[in-house]
Design a protein around this motif. Sequence first.
Motif, mmCIF file in Angstrom:
data_model
loop_
_atom_site.group_PDB
_atom_site.id
_atom_site.type_symbol
_atom_site.label_atom_id
_atom_site.label_comp_id
_atom_site.label_asym_id
_atom_site.label_seq_id
_atom_site.Cartn_x
_atom_site.Cartn_y
_atom_site.Cartn_z
ATOM 1 N N ALA A 71 0.871 -1.183 0.000
ATOM 2 C CA ALA A 71 0.000 0.000 0.000
ATOM 3 C C ALA A 71 0.902 1.226 0.000
ATOM 4 O O ALA A 71 2.064 1.162 0.437
ATOM 5 N N THR A 72 0.384 2.328 -0.509
ATOM 6 C CA THR A 72 1.227 3.504 -0.711
ATOM 7 C C THR A 72 0.402 4.784 -0.575
ATOM 8 O O THR A 72 -0.809 4.767 -0.801
ATOM 9 N N MET A 73 1.075 5.877 -0.170
ATOM 10 C CA MET A 73 0.378 7.178 -0.102
ATOM 11 C C MET A 73 0.735 8.049 -1.301
ATOM 12 O O MET A 73 -0.108 8.620 -1.960
ATOM 13 N N TRP A 74 2.060 8.146 -1.589
ATOM 14 C CA TRP A 74 2.540 9.044 -2.657
ATOM 15 C C TRP A 74 3.362 8.293 -3.696
ATOM 16 O O TRP A 74 4.218 8.856 -4.351
ATOM 17 N N HIS A 75 3.145 6.988 -3.785
ATOM 18 C CA HIS A 75 3.688 6.122 -4.855
ATOM 19 C C HIS A 75 5.156 5.718 -4.708
ATOM 20 O O HIS A 75 5.679 5.044 -5.589
ATOM 21 N N SER A 76 5.816 6.089 -3.611
ATOM 22 C CA SER A 76 7.216 5.657 -3.466
ATOM 23 C C SER A 76 7.292 4.145 -3.262
ATOM 24 O O SER A 76 8.068 3.451 -3.934
ATOM 25 N N THR A 77 6.480 3.632 -2.345
ATOM 26 C CA THR A 77 6.469 2.184 -2.087
ATOM 27 C C THR A 77 6.003 1.442 -3.340
ATOM 28 O O THR A 77 6.466 0.335 -3.633
ATOM 29 N N SER A 132 4.519 2.045 3.266
ATOM 30 C CA SER A 132 5.197 3.221 3.799
ATOM 31 C C SER A 132 4.811 3.368 5.266
ATOM 32 O O SER A 132 3.931 2.650 5.761
ATOM 33 N N THR A 133 5.505 4.302 5.961
ATOM 34 C CA THR A 133 5.223 4.513 7.387
ATOM 35 C C THR A 133 4.214 5.652 7.539
ATOM 36 O O THR A 133 4.381 6.725 6.954
ATOM 37 N N LEU A 134 3.172 5.388 8.294
ATOM 38 C CA LEU A 134 2.159 6.401 8.603
ATOM 39 C C LEU A 134 2.023 6.457 10.124
ATOM 40 O O LEU A 134 1.620 5.460 10.741
ATOM 41 N N ASN A 135 2.374 7.593 10.703
ATOM 42 C CA ASN A 135 2.239 7.764 12.153
ATOM 43 C C ASN A 135 2.860 6.597 12.925
ATOM 44 O O ASN A 135 2.209 5.959 13.757
ATOM 45 N N ASN A 136 4.101 6.286 12.564
ATOM 46 C CA ASN A 136 4.900 5.234 13.216
ATOM 47 C C ASN A 136 4.341 3.823 13.028
ATOM 48 O O ASN A 136 4.657 2.914 13.796
ATOM 49 N N GLY A 158 9.582 -0.796 1.840
ATOM 50 C CA GLY A 158 8.716 0.362 2.013
ATOM 51 C C GLY A 158 9.499 1.657 2.109
ATOM 52 O O GLY A 158 10.711 1.661 2.344
ATOM 53 N N SER A 159 8.787 2.752 1.924
ATOM 54 C CA SER A 159 9.370 4.085 2.014
ATOM 55 C C SER A 159 8.930 4.743 3.326
ATOM 56 O O SER A 159 7.894 4.379 3.890
ATOM 57 N N PHE A 160 9.739 5.696 3.805
ATOM 58 C CA PHE A 160 9.386 6.413 5.038
ATOM 59 C C PHE A 160 9.919 7.841 4.942
ATOM 60 O O PHE A 160 10.679 8.175 4.023
ATOM 61 N N GLY A 161 9.519 8.678 5.897
ATOM 62 C CA GLY A 161 9.981 10.064 5.898
ATOM 63 C C GLY A 161 11.008 10.332 6.968
ATOM 64 O O GLY A 161 12.029 10.971 6.726
ATOM 65 N N TRP A 162 10.785 9.875 8.199
ATOM 66 C CA TRP A 162 11.724 10.193 9.282
ATOM 67 C C TRP A 162 11.967 9.039 10.254
ATOM 68 O O TRP A 162 13.102 8.724 10.545
ATOM 69 N N SER A 163 10.938 8.334 10.719
ATOM 70 C CA SER A 163 11.210 7.300 11.734
ATOM 71 C C SER A 163 11.253 5.888 11.138
ATOM 72 O O SER A 163 11.995 5.029 11.625
ATOM 73 N N GLY A 164 10.421 5.611 10.129
ATOM 74 C CA GLY A 164 10.530 4.390 9.325
ATOM 75 C C GLY A 164 10.277 3.064 10.021
ATOM 76 O O GLY A 164 11.058 2.126 9.890
ATOM 77 N N GLU A 165 9.152 2.932 10.720
ATOM 78 C CA GLU A 165 8.860 1.665 11.416
ATOM 79 C C GLU A 165 8.251 0.583 10.515
ATOM 80 O O GLU A 165 8.222 -0.600 10.873
HETATM 81 C C1 LIG Z 1 0.072 11.695 7.435
HETATM 82 C C2 LIG Z 1 1.465 11.174 7.287
HETATM 83 C C3 LIG Z 1 2.095 10.605 8.366
HETATM 84 C C4 LIG Z 1 3.387 10.125 8.253
HETATM 85 N N1 LIG Z 1 3.972 9.545 9.330
HETATM 86 C C5 LIG Z 1 5.253 9.121 9.239
HETATM 87 C C6 LIG Z 1 5.903 8.558 10.356
HETATM 88 O O1 LIG Z 1 5.353 8.438 11.447
HETATM 89 N N2 LIG Z 1 7.178 8.139 10.213
HETATM 90 C C7 LIG Z 1 7.839 8.223 9.026
HETATM 91 O O2 LIG Z 1 8.966 7.768 8.924
HETATM 92 N N3 LIG Z 1 7.236 8.759 7.946
HETATM 93 C C8 LIG Z 1 5.970 9.213 8.019
HETATM 94 N N4 LIG Z 1 5.361 9.760 6.931
HETATM 95 C C9 LIG Z 1 6.126 9.949 5.694
HETATM 96 C C10 LIG Z 1 5.896 8.875 4.655
HETATM 97 O O3 LIG Z 1 6.184 7.607 5.173
HETATM 98 C C11 LIG Z 1 6.757 9.192 3.454
HETATM 99 O O4 LIG Z 1 6.224 10.335 2.809
HETATM 100 C C12 LIG Z 1 6.896 8.060 2.463
HETATM 101 O O5 LIG Z 1 7.846 8.383 1.481
HETATM 102 C C13 LIG Z 1 5.579 7.784 1.772
HETATM 103 O O6 LIG Z 1 5.734 6.676 0.928
HETATM 104 P P1 LIG Z 1 4.544 6.257 -0.047
HETATM 105 O O7 LIG Z 1 4.505 7.265 -1.153
HETATM 106 O O8 LIG Z 1 4.866 4.900 -0.549
HETATM 107 O O9 LIG Z 1 3.323 6.254 0.762
HETATM 108 C C14 LIG Z 1 4.067 10.232 7.020
HETATM 109 C C15 LIG Z 1 3.418 10.780 5.934
HETATM 110 C C16 LIG Z 1 2.127 11.246 6.046
HETATM 111 C C17 LIG Z 1 1.435 11.798 4.838
#
Ligand SMILES: Cc1cc2nc3c(=O)[nH]c(=O)nc-3n(C[C@H](O)[C@H](O)[C@H](O)COP(=O)(O)O)c2cc1C
Length: 403
Positions: A260-266, A312-316, A343-350
Motif C-alpha cells: 500500500a502507498t500514499m505518494w507512490h514511493s512504495t 510506507s510509514t504512517l504515524n509510526n 517500504g518508504s518512510f519520511g523520518w522514523s521508518g517503522e
Molecule cells: C500523514 C502522514 C504521516 C506520516 N507519518 C510518518 C511517520 O510516522 N514516520 C515516518 O517515517 N514517515 C511518516 N510519513 C512519511 C511517509 O512515510 C513518506 O512520505 C513516504 O515516502 C511515503 O511513501 P509512499 O509514497 O509509498 O506512501 C508520514 C506521511 C504522512 C502523509
Amino acid sequence: MKNIYSAIKITDNVYWVGAIDWTIRDFHGYTTPHGSTYNAYLIMADQITLIDTVKAPFKDEMLARIKSIVEPSQIKYIISNHSEMDHSGCLPEIIDLIKPEKVLASVIGVKTLKELFHDQHEIIPVKDGETLSLGNMELAFMETRMIHWPDSMFTYLAKDELLFSQDAFGMHLATLERFDDEIDAATLEFEAATYYANIVLPYSPIVLKALDKVAQTGWTFKVVAPDHGPVWRKDIGRIIELYKKWASQKTTNKAVVIYATMWHSTEKMASAISEALAEAGVKVKLLSMNEFHRSEAAYEVLDAGALIVGSSTLNNNILPQMADVMTYLKGLKPANLIGAAFGSFGWSGESVRDLEAILREMKVEIAAPSVSVRNVPNEGAMQLCHELGKTIATQLKQKVDSN
Ligand SMILES: Cc1cc2nc3c(=O)[nH]c(=O)nc-3n(C[C@H](O)[C@H](O)[C@H](O)COP(=O)(O)O)c2cc1C
C-alpha cells in the motif's frame, strides 16, 4: 399466483430446495462479488428428510421449493450438517412449522445450535460413523471437525452415492444452473479456490486427514452436494484433487507482491521487485491494497511460494490497508512461504520492521534483506529492490527444485 420457486431434482431420490442470494457481497470480511446460494436438500425417502436449511431471510424461498414437490409437514427428519447461521438461521422457525419427528446434528452441533438459538427444541446428537434408517434407504454420518467449524459433519446417502459435504467443496456463486457441468470449468476452479483460500485454508492439515478418512470408508460418489454453489456430478475427482493440492501447500514458482502507498514511493519499489522476479522466470502477482480486496490477496497467496509485502510509514505504523490484509492473511495460515518486506518512510521508518515481524509471526521465512528507503527511491534504492526480487527468485527456484 403460481409458486415461482421449484425444487430441482439432483438424483433419483434427492432434490435441491435451497435459496439463491444474488446480492450478498460480504461474508464475514470475504467479498462475494458473484453472490451465493444456501443449499438445502430434500431426500424423498420413506422418512422424508431435509438436509440443512437456509439463512433466515430465505426461509420462504426454501419452503416454496419444498412445496413444489411435497407438503413441508411431510418432512420427518431434519439433519444439520453445519450450524453456521447461513445454514441454520431459519431452523428454529422451520422446526416449529414442520414439527419433524427428529432433528439431528453432530455432538458439537447440538451444543452450538443451543448456544445460537437458546430455544427448547430437542436436537439429537449423532456420532461419527453412526447411521440413520430412512426406511427404504440409510444415511451415514462422518464428523469433519474444523472443516470449517467444530460441529461440521458430512452425511452420506449410499443409495444415490451422494455426499452432503456442507461447506466443503463449496463456493460463493449465485446461479440458476445447479450443476458443475452447466458452468464453465475456469469459473468453477476460480470460485472454488477463492472459497478455499478465504474459508478452508487454515484447516488444511485437517482437510488432508479428512480426505484420507473418506477414502477409507469405501464410499463411492456419483454426486457431491455442498452447502454453497453448484452440485458436483461431472468431475468429482477434479475437485477432490484440487482440495488435495490446495491443502498440501507445496511451494510453487509464484510470488505475490502486496503493498500500500500514499505518494507512490512504495509502489515504485513494488514494481522494481516484481519486474526482477518476472525477469528471473517467477510468475508474479502485484496487488495494491489501495485498490484490491483482502479476499483477492488470499486467493493469490493460496498457490504462491513467496509473499513480499510493502508499506510506507504512517504515524509510526504500517498503512491501515496493510494492517488489514496482514491480519487477514495471518489468520488464514498459509504455509511454506518465503518472503521479504519493503517500504518508504519520511523520518522514523517503522513500517518495514513491523511488516517483517508480521511475516515472522506467519512463519514466512525471510529470504532476502528487506529494503527501507527514505522518501522517493533513487536509482540506488531501486537497484536494491531489483536485488531483493532476484534473491527471492533464486531462493524460490531452489525450494521448488527440492520439493
Ligand atoms: C500523514 C502522514 C504521516 C506520516 N507519518 C510518518 C511517520 O510516522 N514516520 C515516518 O517515517 N514517515 C511518516 N510519513 C512519511 C511517509 O512515510 C513518506 O512520505 C513516504 O515516502 C511515503 O511513501 P509512499 O509514497 O509509498 O506512501 C508520514 C506521511 C504522512 C502523509
